[in-house]
Design a protein around this motif. Structure first.
Motif, PDB file in Angstrom:
ATOM      1  N   GLY A  24       0.774  -1.240   0.000  1.00 48.22           N
ATOM      2  CA  GLY A  24       0.000   0.000   0.000  1.00 48.22           C
ATOM      3  C   GLY A  24       0.807   1.291   0.000  1.00 48.22           C
ATOM      4  O   GLY A  24       0.215   2.375   0.064  1.00 48.22           O
ATOM      5  N   GLY A  25       2.100   1.210  -0.059  1.00 52.84           N
ATOM      6  CA  GLY A  25       2.928   2.417   0.031  1.00 52.84           C
ATOM      7  C   GLY A  25       3.023   3.181  -1.279  1.00 52.84           C
ATOM      8  O   GLY A  25       4.130   3.487  -1.751  1.00 52.84           O
ATOM      9  N   PHE A  26       1.869   3.479  -1.858  1.00 52.29           N
ATOM     10  CA  PHE A  26       1.843   4.188  -3.147  1.00 52.29           C
ATOM     11  C   PHE A  26       0.504   4.884  -3.279  1.00 52.29           C
ATOM     12  O   PHE A  26      -0.432   4.659  -2.504  1.00 52.29           O
ATOM     13  CB  PHE A  26       2.027   3.193  -4.306  1.00 52.29           C
ATOM     14  N   ILE A  27       0.392   5.756  -4.294  1.00 54.16           N
ATOM     15  CA  ILE A  27      -0.875   6.413  -4.606  1.00 54.16           C
ATOM     16  C   ILE A  27      -1.277   5.974  -6.010  1.00 54.16           C
ATOM     17  O   ILE A  27      -0.453   6.008  -6.934  1.00 54.16           O
ATOM     18  CB  ILE A  27      -0.720   7.947  -4.551  1.00 54.16           C
ATOM     19  N   THR A  28      -2.523   5.536  -6.166  1.00 53.87           N
ATOM     20  CA  THR A  28      -2.993   5.122  -7.479  1.00 53.87           C
ATOM     21  C   THR A  28      -3.367   6.367  -8.282  1.00 53.87           C
ATOM     22  O   THR A  28      -4.171   7.186  -7.819  1.00 53.87           O
ATOM     23  CB  THR A  28      -4.232   4.223  -7.339  1.00 53.87           C
ATOM     24  N   VAL A  29      -2.771   6.541  -9.434  1.00 56.37           N
ATOM     25  CA  VAL A  29      -3.071   7.712 -10.259  1.00 56.37           C
ATOM     26  C   VAL A  29      -3.358   7.265 -11.691  1.00 56.37           C
ATOM     27  O   VAL A  29      -2.901   6.210 -12.124  1.00 56.37           O
ATOM     28  CB  VAL A  29      -1.911   8.729 -10.294  1.00 56.37           C
ATOM     29  N   SER A  30      -4.116   8.081 -12.386  1.00 55.85           N
ATOM     30  CA  SER A  30      -4.333   7.817 -13.803  1.00 55.85           C
ATOM     31  C   SER A  30      -3.085   8.222 -14.561  1.00 55.85           C
ATOM     32  O   SER A  30      -2.401   9.176 -14.193  1.00 55.85           O
ATOM     33  CB  SER A  30      -5.521   8.637 -14.313  1.00 55.85           C
ATOM     34  N   THR A  31      -2.781   7.509 -15.611  1.00 53.97           N
ATOM     35  CA  THR A  31      -1.632   7.908 -16.418  1.00 53.97           C
ATOM     36  C   THR A  31      -2.030   9.093 -17.294  1.00 53.97           C
ATOM     37  O   THR A  31      -3.204   9.403 -17.462  1.00 53.97           O
ATOM     38  CB  THR A  31      -1.167   6.746 -17.314  1.00 53.97           C
ATOM     39  N   GLY A  32      -1.081   9.744 -17.858  1.00 58.18           N
ATOM     40  CA  GLY A  32      -1.354  10.905 -18.702  1.00 58.18           C
ATOM     41  C   GLY A  32      -0.439  12.050 -18.324  1.00 58.18           C
ATOM     42  O   GLY A  32       0.611  11.857 -17.715  1.00 58.18           O
ATOM     43  N   GLN A  33      -0.848  13.244 -18.700  1.00 58.10           N
ATOM     44  CA  GLN A  33      -0.038  14.431 -18.425  1.00 58.10           C
ATOM     45  C   GLN A  33       0.072  14.667 -16.915  1.00 58.10           C
ATOM     46  O   GLN A  33      -0.894  14.429 -16.185  1.00 58.10           O
ATOM     47  CB  GLN A  33      -0.710  15.655 -19.047  1.00 58.10           C
ATOM     48  N   PRO A  34       1.235  15.107 -16.444  1.00 55.37           N
ATOM     49  CA  PRO A  34       1.314  15.461 -15.022  1.00 55.37           C
ATOM     50  C   PRO A  34       0.386  16.640 -14.728  1.00 55.37           C
ATOM     51  O   PRO A  34       0.223  17.527 -15.571  1.00 55.37           O
ATOM     52  CB  PRO A  34       2.784  15.850 -14.827  1.00 55.37           C
ATOM     53  N   PRO A  35      -0.249  16.633 -13.540  1.00 57.05           N
ATOM     54  CA  PRO A  35      -1.162  17.735 -13.236  1.00 57.05           C
ATOM     55  C   PRO A  35      -0.397  19.042 -13.015  1.00 57.05           C
ATOM     56  O   PRO A  35       0.801  19.041 -12.733  1.00 57.05           O
ATOM     57  CB  PRO A  35      -1.848  17.278 -11.943  1.00 57.05           C
ATOM     58  N   GLU A  36      -1.082  20.135 -13.182  1.00 54.52           N
ATOM     59  CA  GLU A  36      -0.516  21.458 -12.879  1.00 54.52           C
ATOM     60  C   GLU A  36      -0.038  21.477 -11.418  1.00 54.52           C
ATOM     61  O   GLU A  36      -0.757  21.024 -10.512  1.00 54.52           O
ATOM     62  CB  GLU A  36      -1.630  22.503 -13.124  1.00 54.52           C
ATOM     63  N   ALA A  37       1.160  21.940 -11.191  1.00 52.31           N
ATOM     64  CA  ALA A  37       1.778  21.860  -9.862  1.00 52.31           C
ATOM     65  C   ALA A  37       0.949  22.545  -8.779  1.00 52.31           C
ATOM     66  O   ALA A  37       0.951  22.120  -7.622  1.00 52.31           O
ATOM     67  CB  ALA A  37       3.184  22.448  -9.913  1.00 52.31           C
ATOM     68  N   PRO A  80      -2.882  15.484   0.702  1.00 48.29           N
ATOM     69  CA  PRO A  80      -4.226  15.296   0.157  1.00 48.29           C
ATOM     70  C   PRO A  80      -4.303  14.175  -0.877  1.00 48.29           C
ATOM     71  O   PRO A  80      -5.290  13.447  -0.942  1.00 48.29           O
ATOM     72  CB  PRO A  80      -4.564  16.650  -0.481  1.00 48.29           C
ATOM     73  N   GLN A  81      -3.227  13.983  -1.646  1.00 45.31           N
ATOM     74  CA  GLN A  81      -3.230  12.922  -2.669  1.00 45.31           C
ATOM     75  C   GLN A  81      -3.362  11.538  -2.047  1.00 45.31           C
ATOM     76  O   GLN A  81      -3.800  10.596  -2.705  1.00 45.31           O
ATOM     77  CB  GLN A  81      -1.938  12.962  -3.507  1.00 45.31           C
ATOM     78  N   GLY A  82      -2.943  11.399  -0.790  1.00 43.04           N
ATOM     79  CA  GLY A  82      -2.939  10.076  -0.162  1.00 43.04           C
ATOM     80  C   GLY A  82      -4.203   9.753   0.598  1.00 43.04           C
ATOM     81  O   GLY A  82      -4.378   8.615   1.063  1.00 43.04           O
ATOM     82  N   LYS A  83      -5.093  10.730   0.735  1.00 52.78           N
ATOM     83  CA  LYS A  83      -6.240  10.532   1.639  1.00 52.78           C
ATOM     84  C   LYS A  83      -7.272   9.542   1.075  1.00 52.78           C
ATOM     85  O   LYS A  83      -7.898   8.817   1.827  1.00 52.78           O
ATOM     86  CB  LYS A  83      -6.899  11.875   1.951  1.00 52.78           C
ATOM     87  N   LEU A  84      -7.432   9.494  -0.248  1.00 54.62           N
ATOM     88  CA  LEU A  84      -8.463   8.652  -0.848  1.00 54.62           C
ATOM     89  C   LEU A  84      -8.292   7.173  -0.478  1.00 54.62           C
ATOM     90  O   LEU A  84      -9.255   6.476  -0.170  1.00 54.62           O
ATOM     91  CB  LEU A  84      -8.418   8.825  -2.372  1.00 54.62           C
TER      92      LEU A  84
END
Ligand code: FES
Length: 247
Positions: free
Chosen positions: A127-140, A189-193
């Motif tokens: 579980g030591g990761f964040i699941t993200v969609s692939t694609g362009q990196p989000p705006e910082a 915040p990215q890890g809360k989901l």
């Protein structure tokens, strides 16, 4: 300087190990501890003997690969220092130095000073990761994070996974390592989901790997080369209990 080294030799996991005596001359105080081990291995090669095996990679205190018990302390006598960043000026001419592997049931010895730390990999895989969609990196700036939160998350992320916490703990607990990885993501915040599943899966995996329980001696924080705080263990326990209540 001249040193009297007493080093743990063990051919394999199944073999019986023993401390072996190695006198070593011409050690410079400017050498790192691993360079001193290299010098010893060169003398063994010249004598046609098997070299002493030990883990290392970056030799810059970053990767967490190096790790030995030196005179009974993980990474040796200096605080917040990896074995590769320890220098021979920390020792005196004529010293006897005892060098052993990190010992824990969950870190089986591979050979000599090398131990198998893949239990840590399994905890991260749980579980030591964040699941993200692939694609362009989000705006910082699309997710705003306060400076205080970013600093706290970074303090946890500084863990290099060397295993000194496990080797130091009388229970061979991996609570400091696991909690640092959980804290890092739980704070952001990215890890809360995925926070609830993450903490339960990682703590369960930690137990399944055979690491012991934390009994709050705090020895791990003292010997951690990155000075990871035991407050992360408190956060892990809080996150774990919260996740169980919400399930
Ligand atoms: S060899 Fe990378 S931290 Fe020591």
């Amino acid at each position: 300087m001249k040193l009297n080294l007493k080093i743990w030799r063990q051919d394999s996991f199944e073999a019986k190990g023993a401390m072996v005596n190695y006198p070593l001359d011409d050690v410079s105080e400017h050498m790192s501890f691993l360079e001193m081990m290299d010098l010893l291995n060169e003398t063994l090669v010249q004598k046609g003997e098997r070299v002493i095996e030990f883990d290392h990679d970056c030799r810059e205190g970053i990767c967490g690969q190096c790790g030995m018990m030196i005179n009974g302390r993980a990474h040796g006598p200096l605080a917040n220092t990896t074995t590769c960043q320890l220098h021979m000026r920390s020792f005196k001419d004529g010293d006897t130095i005892y060098i052993e592997p990190f010992r824990a049931t969950a870190f089986p010895i591979i050979r000599d000073l090398k131990v198998d730390r893949k239990g840590f990999d399994h905890i991260i895989q749980a579980g030591g990761f964040i699941t993200v969609s692939t694609g362009q990196p989000p705006e910082a700036d699309s997710i705003l994070i306060s400076h205080k939160t970013a600093e706290a998350a970074f303090d946890a992320a500084a863990c290099i996974g060397c295993g000194a916490c496990v080797a130091t703990c009388k229970n061979s607990s991996a609570a400091l390592f696991t909690s640092a990885k959980i804290s890092h993501l739980a704070l952001l915040p990215q890890g809360k989901l995925e926070a609830a599943d993450r903490v339960i899966n990682m703590v369960d995996q930690m137990d399944a790997e055979g690491f012991g329980h934390c009994s709050n001696t705090e020895a791990c924080e003292v010997e951690c080369p990155q000075a990871i705080s035991v407050l992360h263990i408190a956060r892990m326990n809080y996150e774990y209990n919260k996740a169980l209540l919400l399930k």
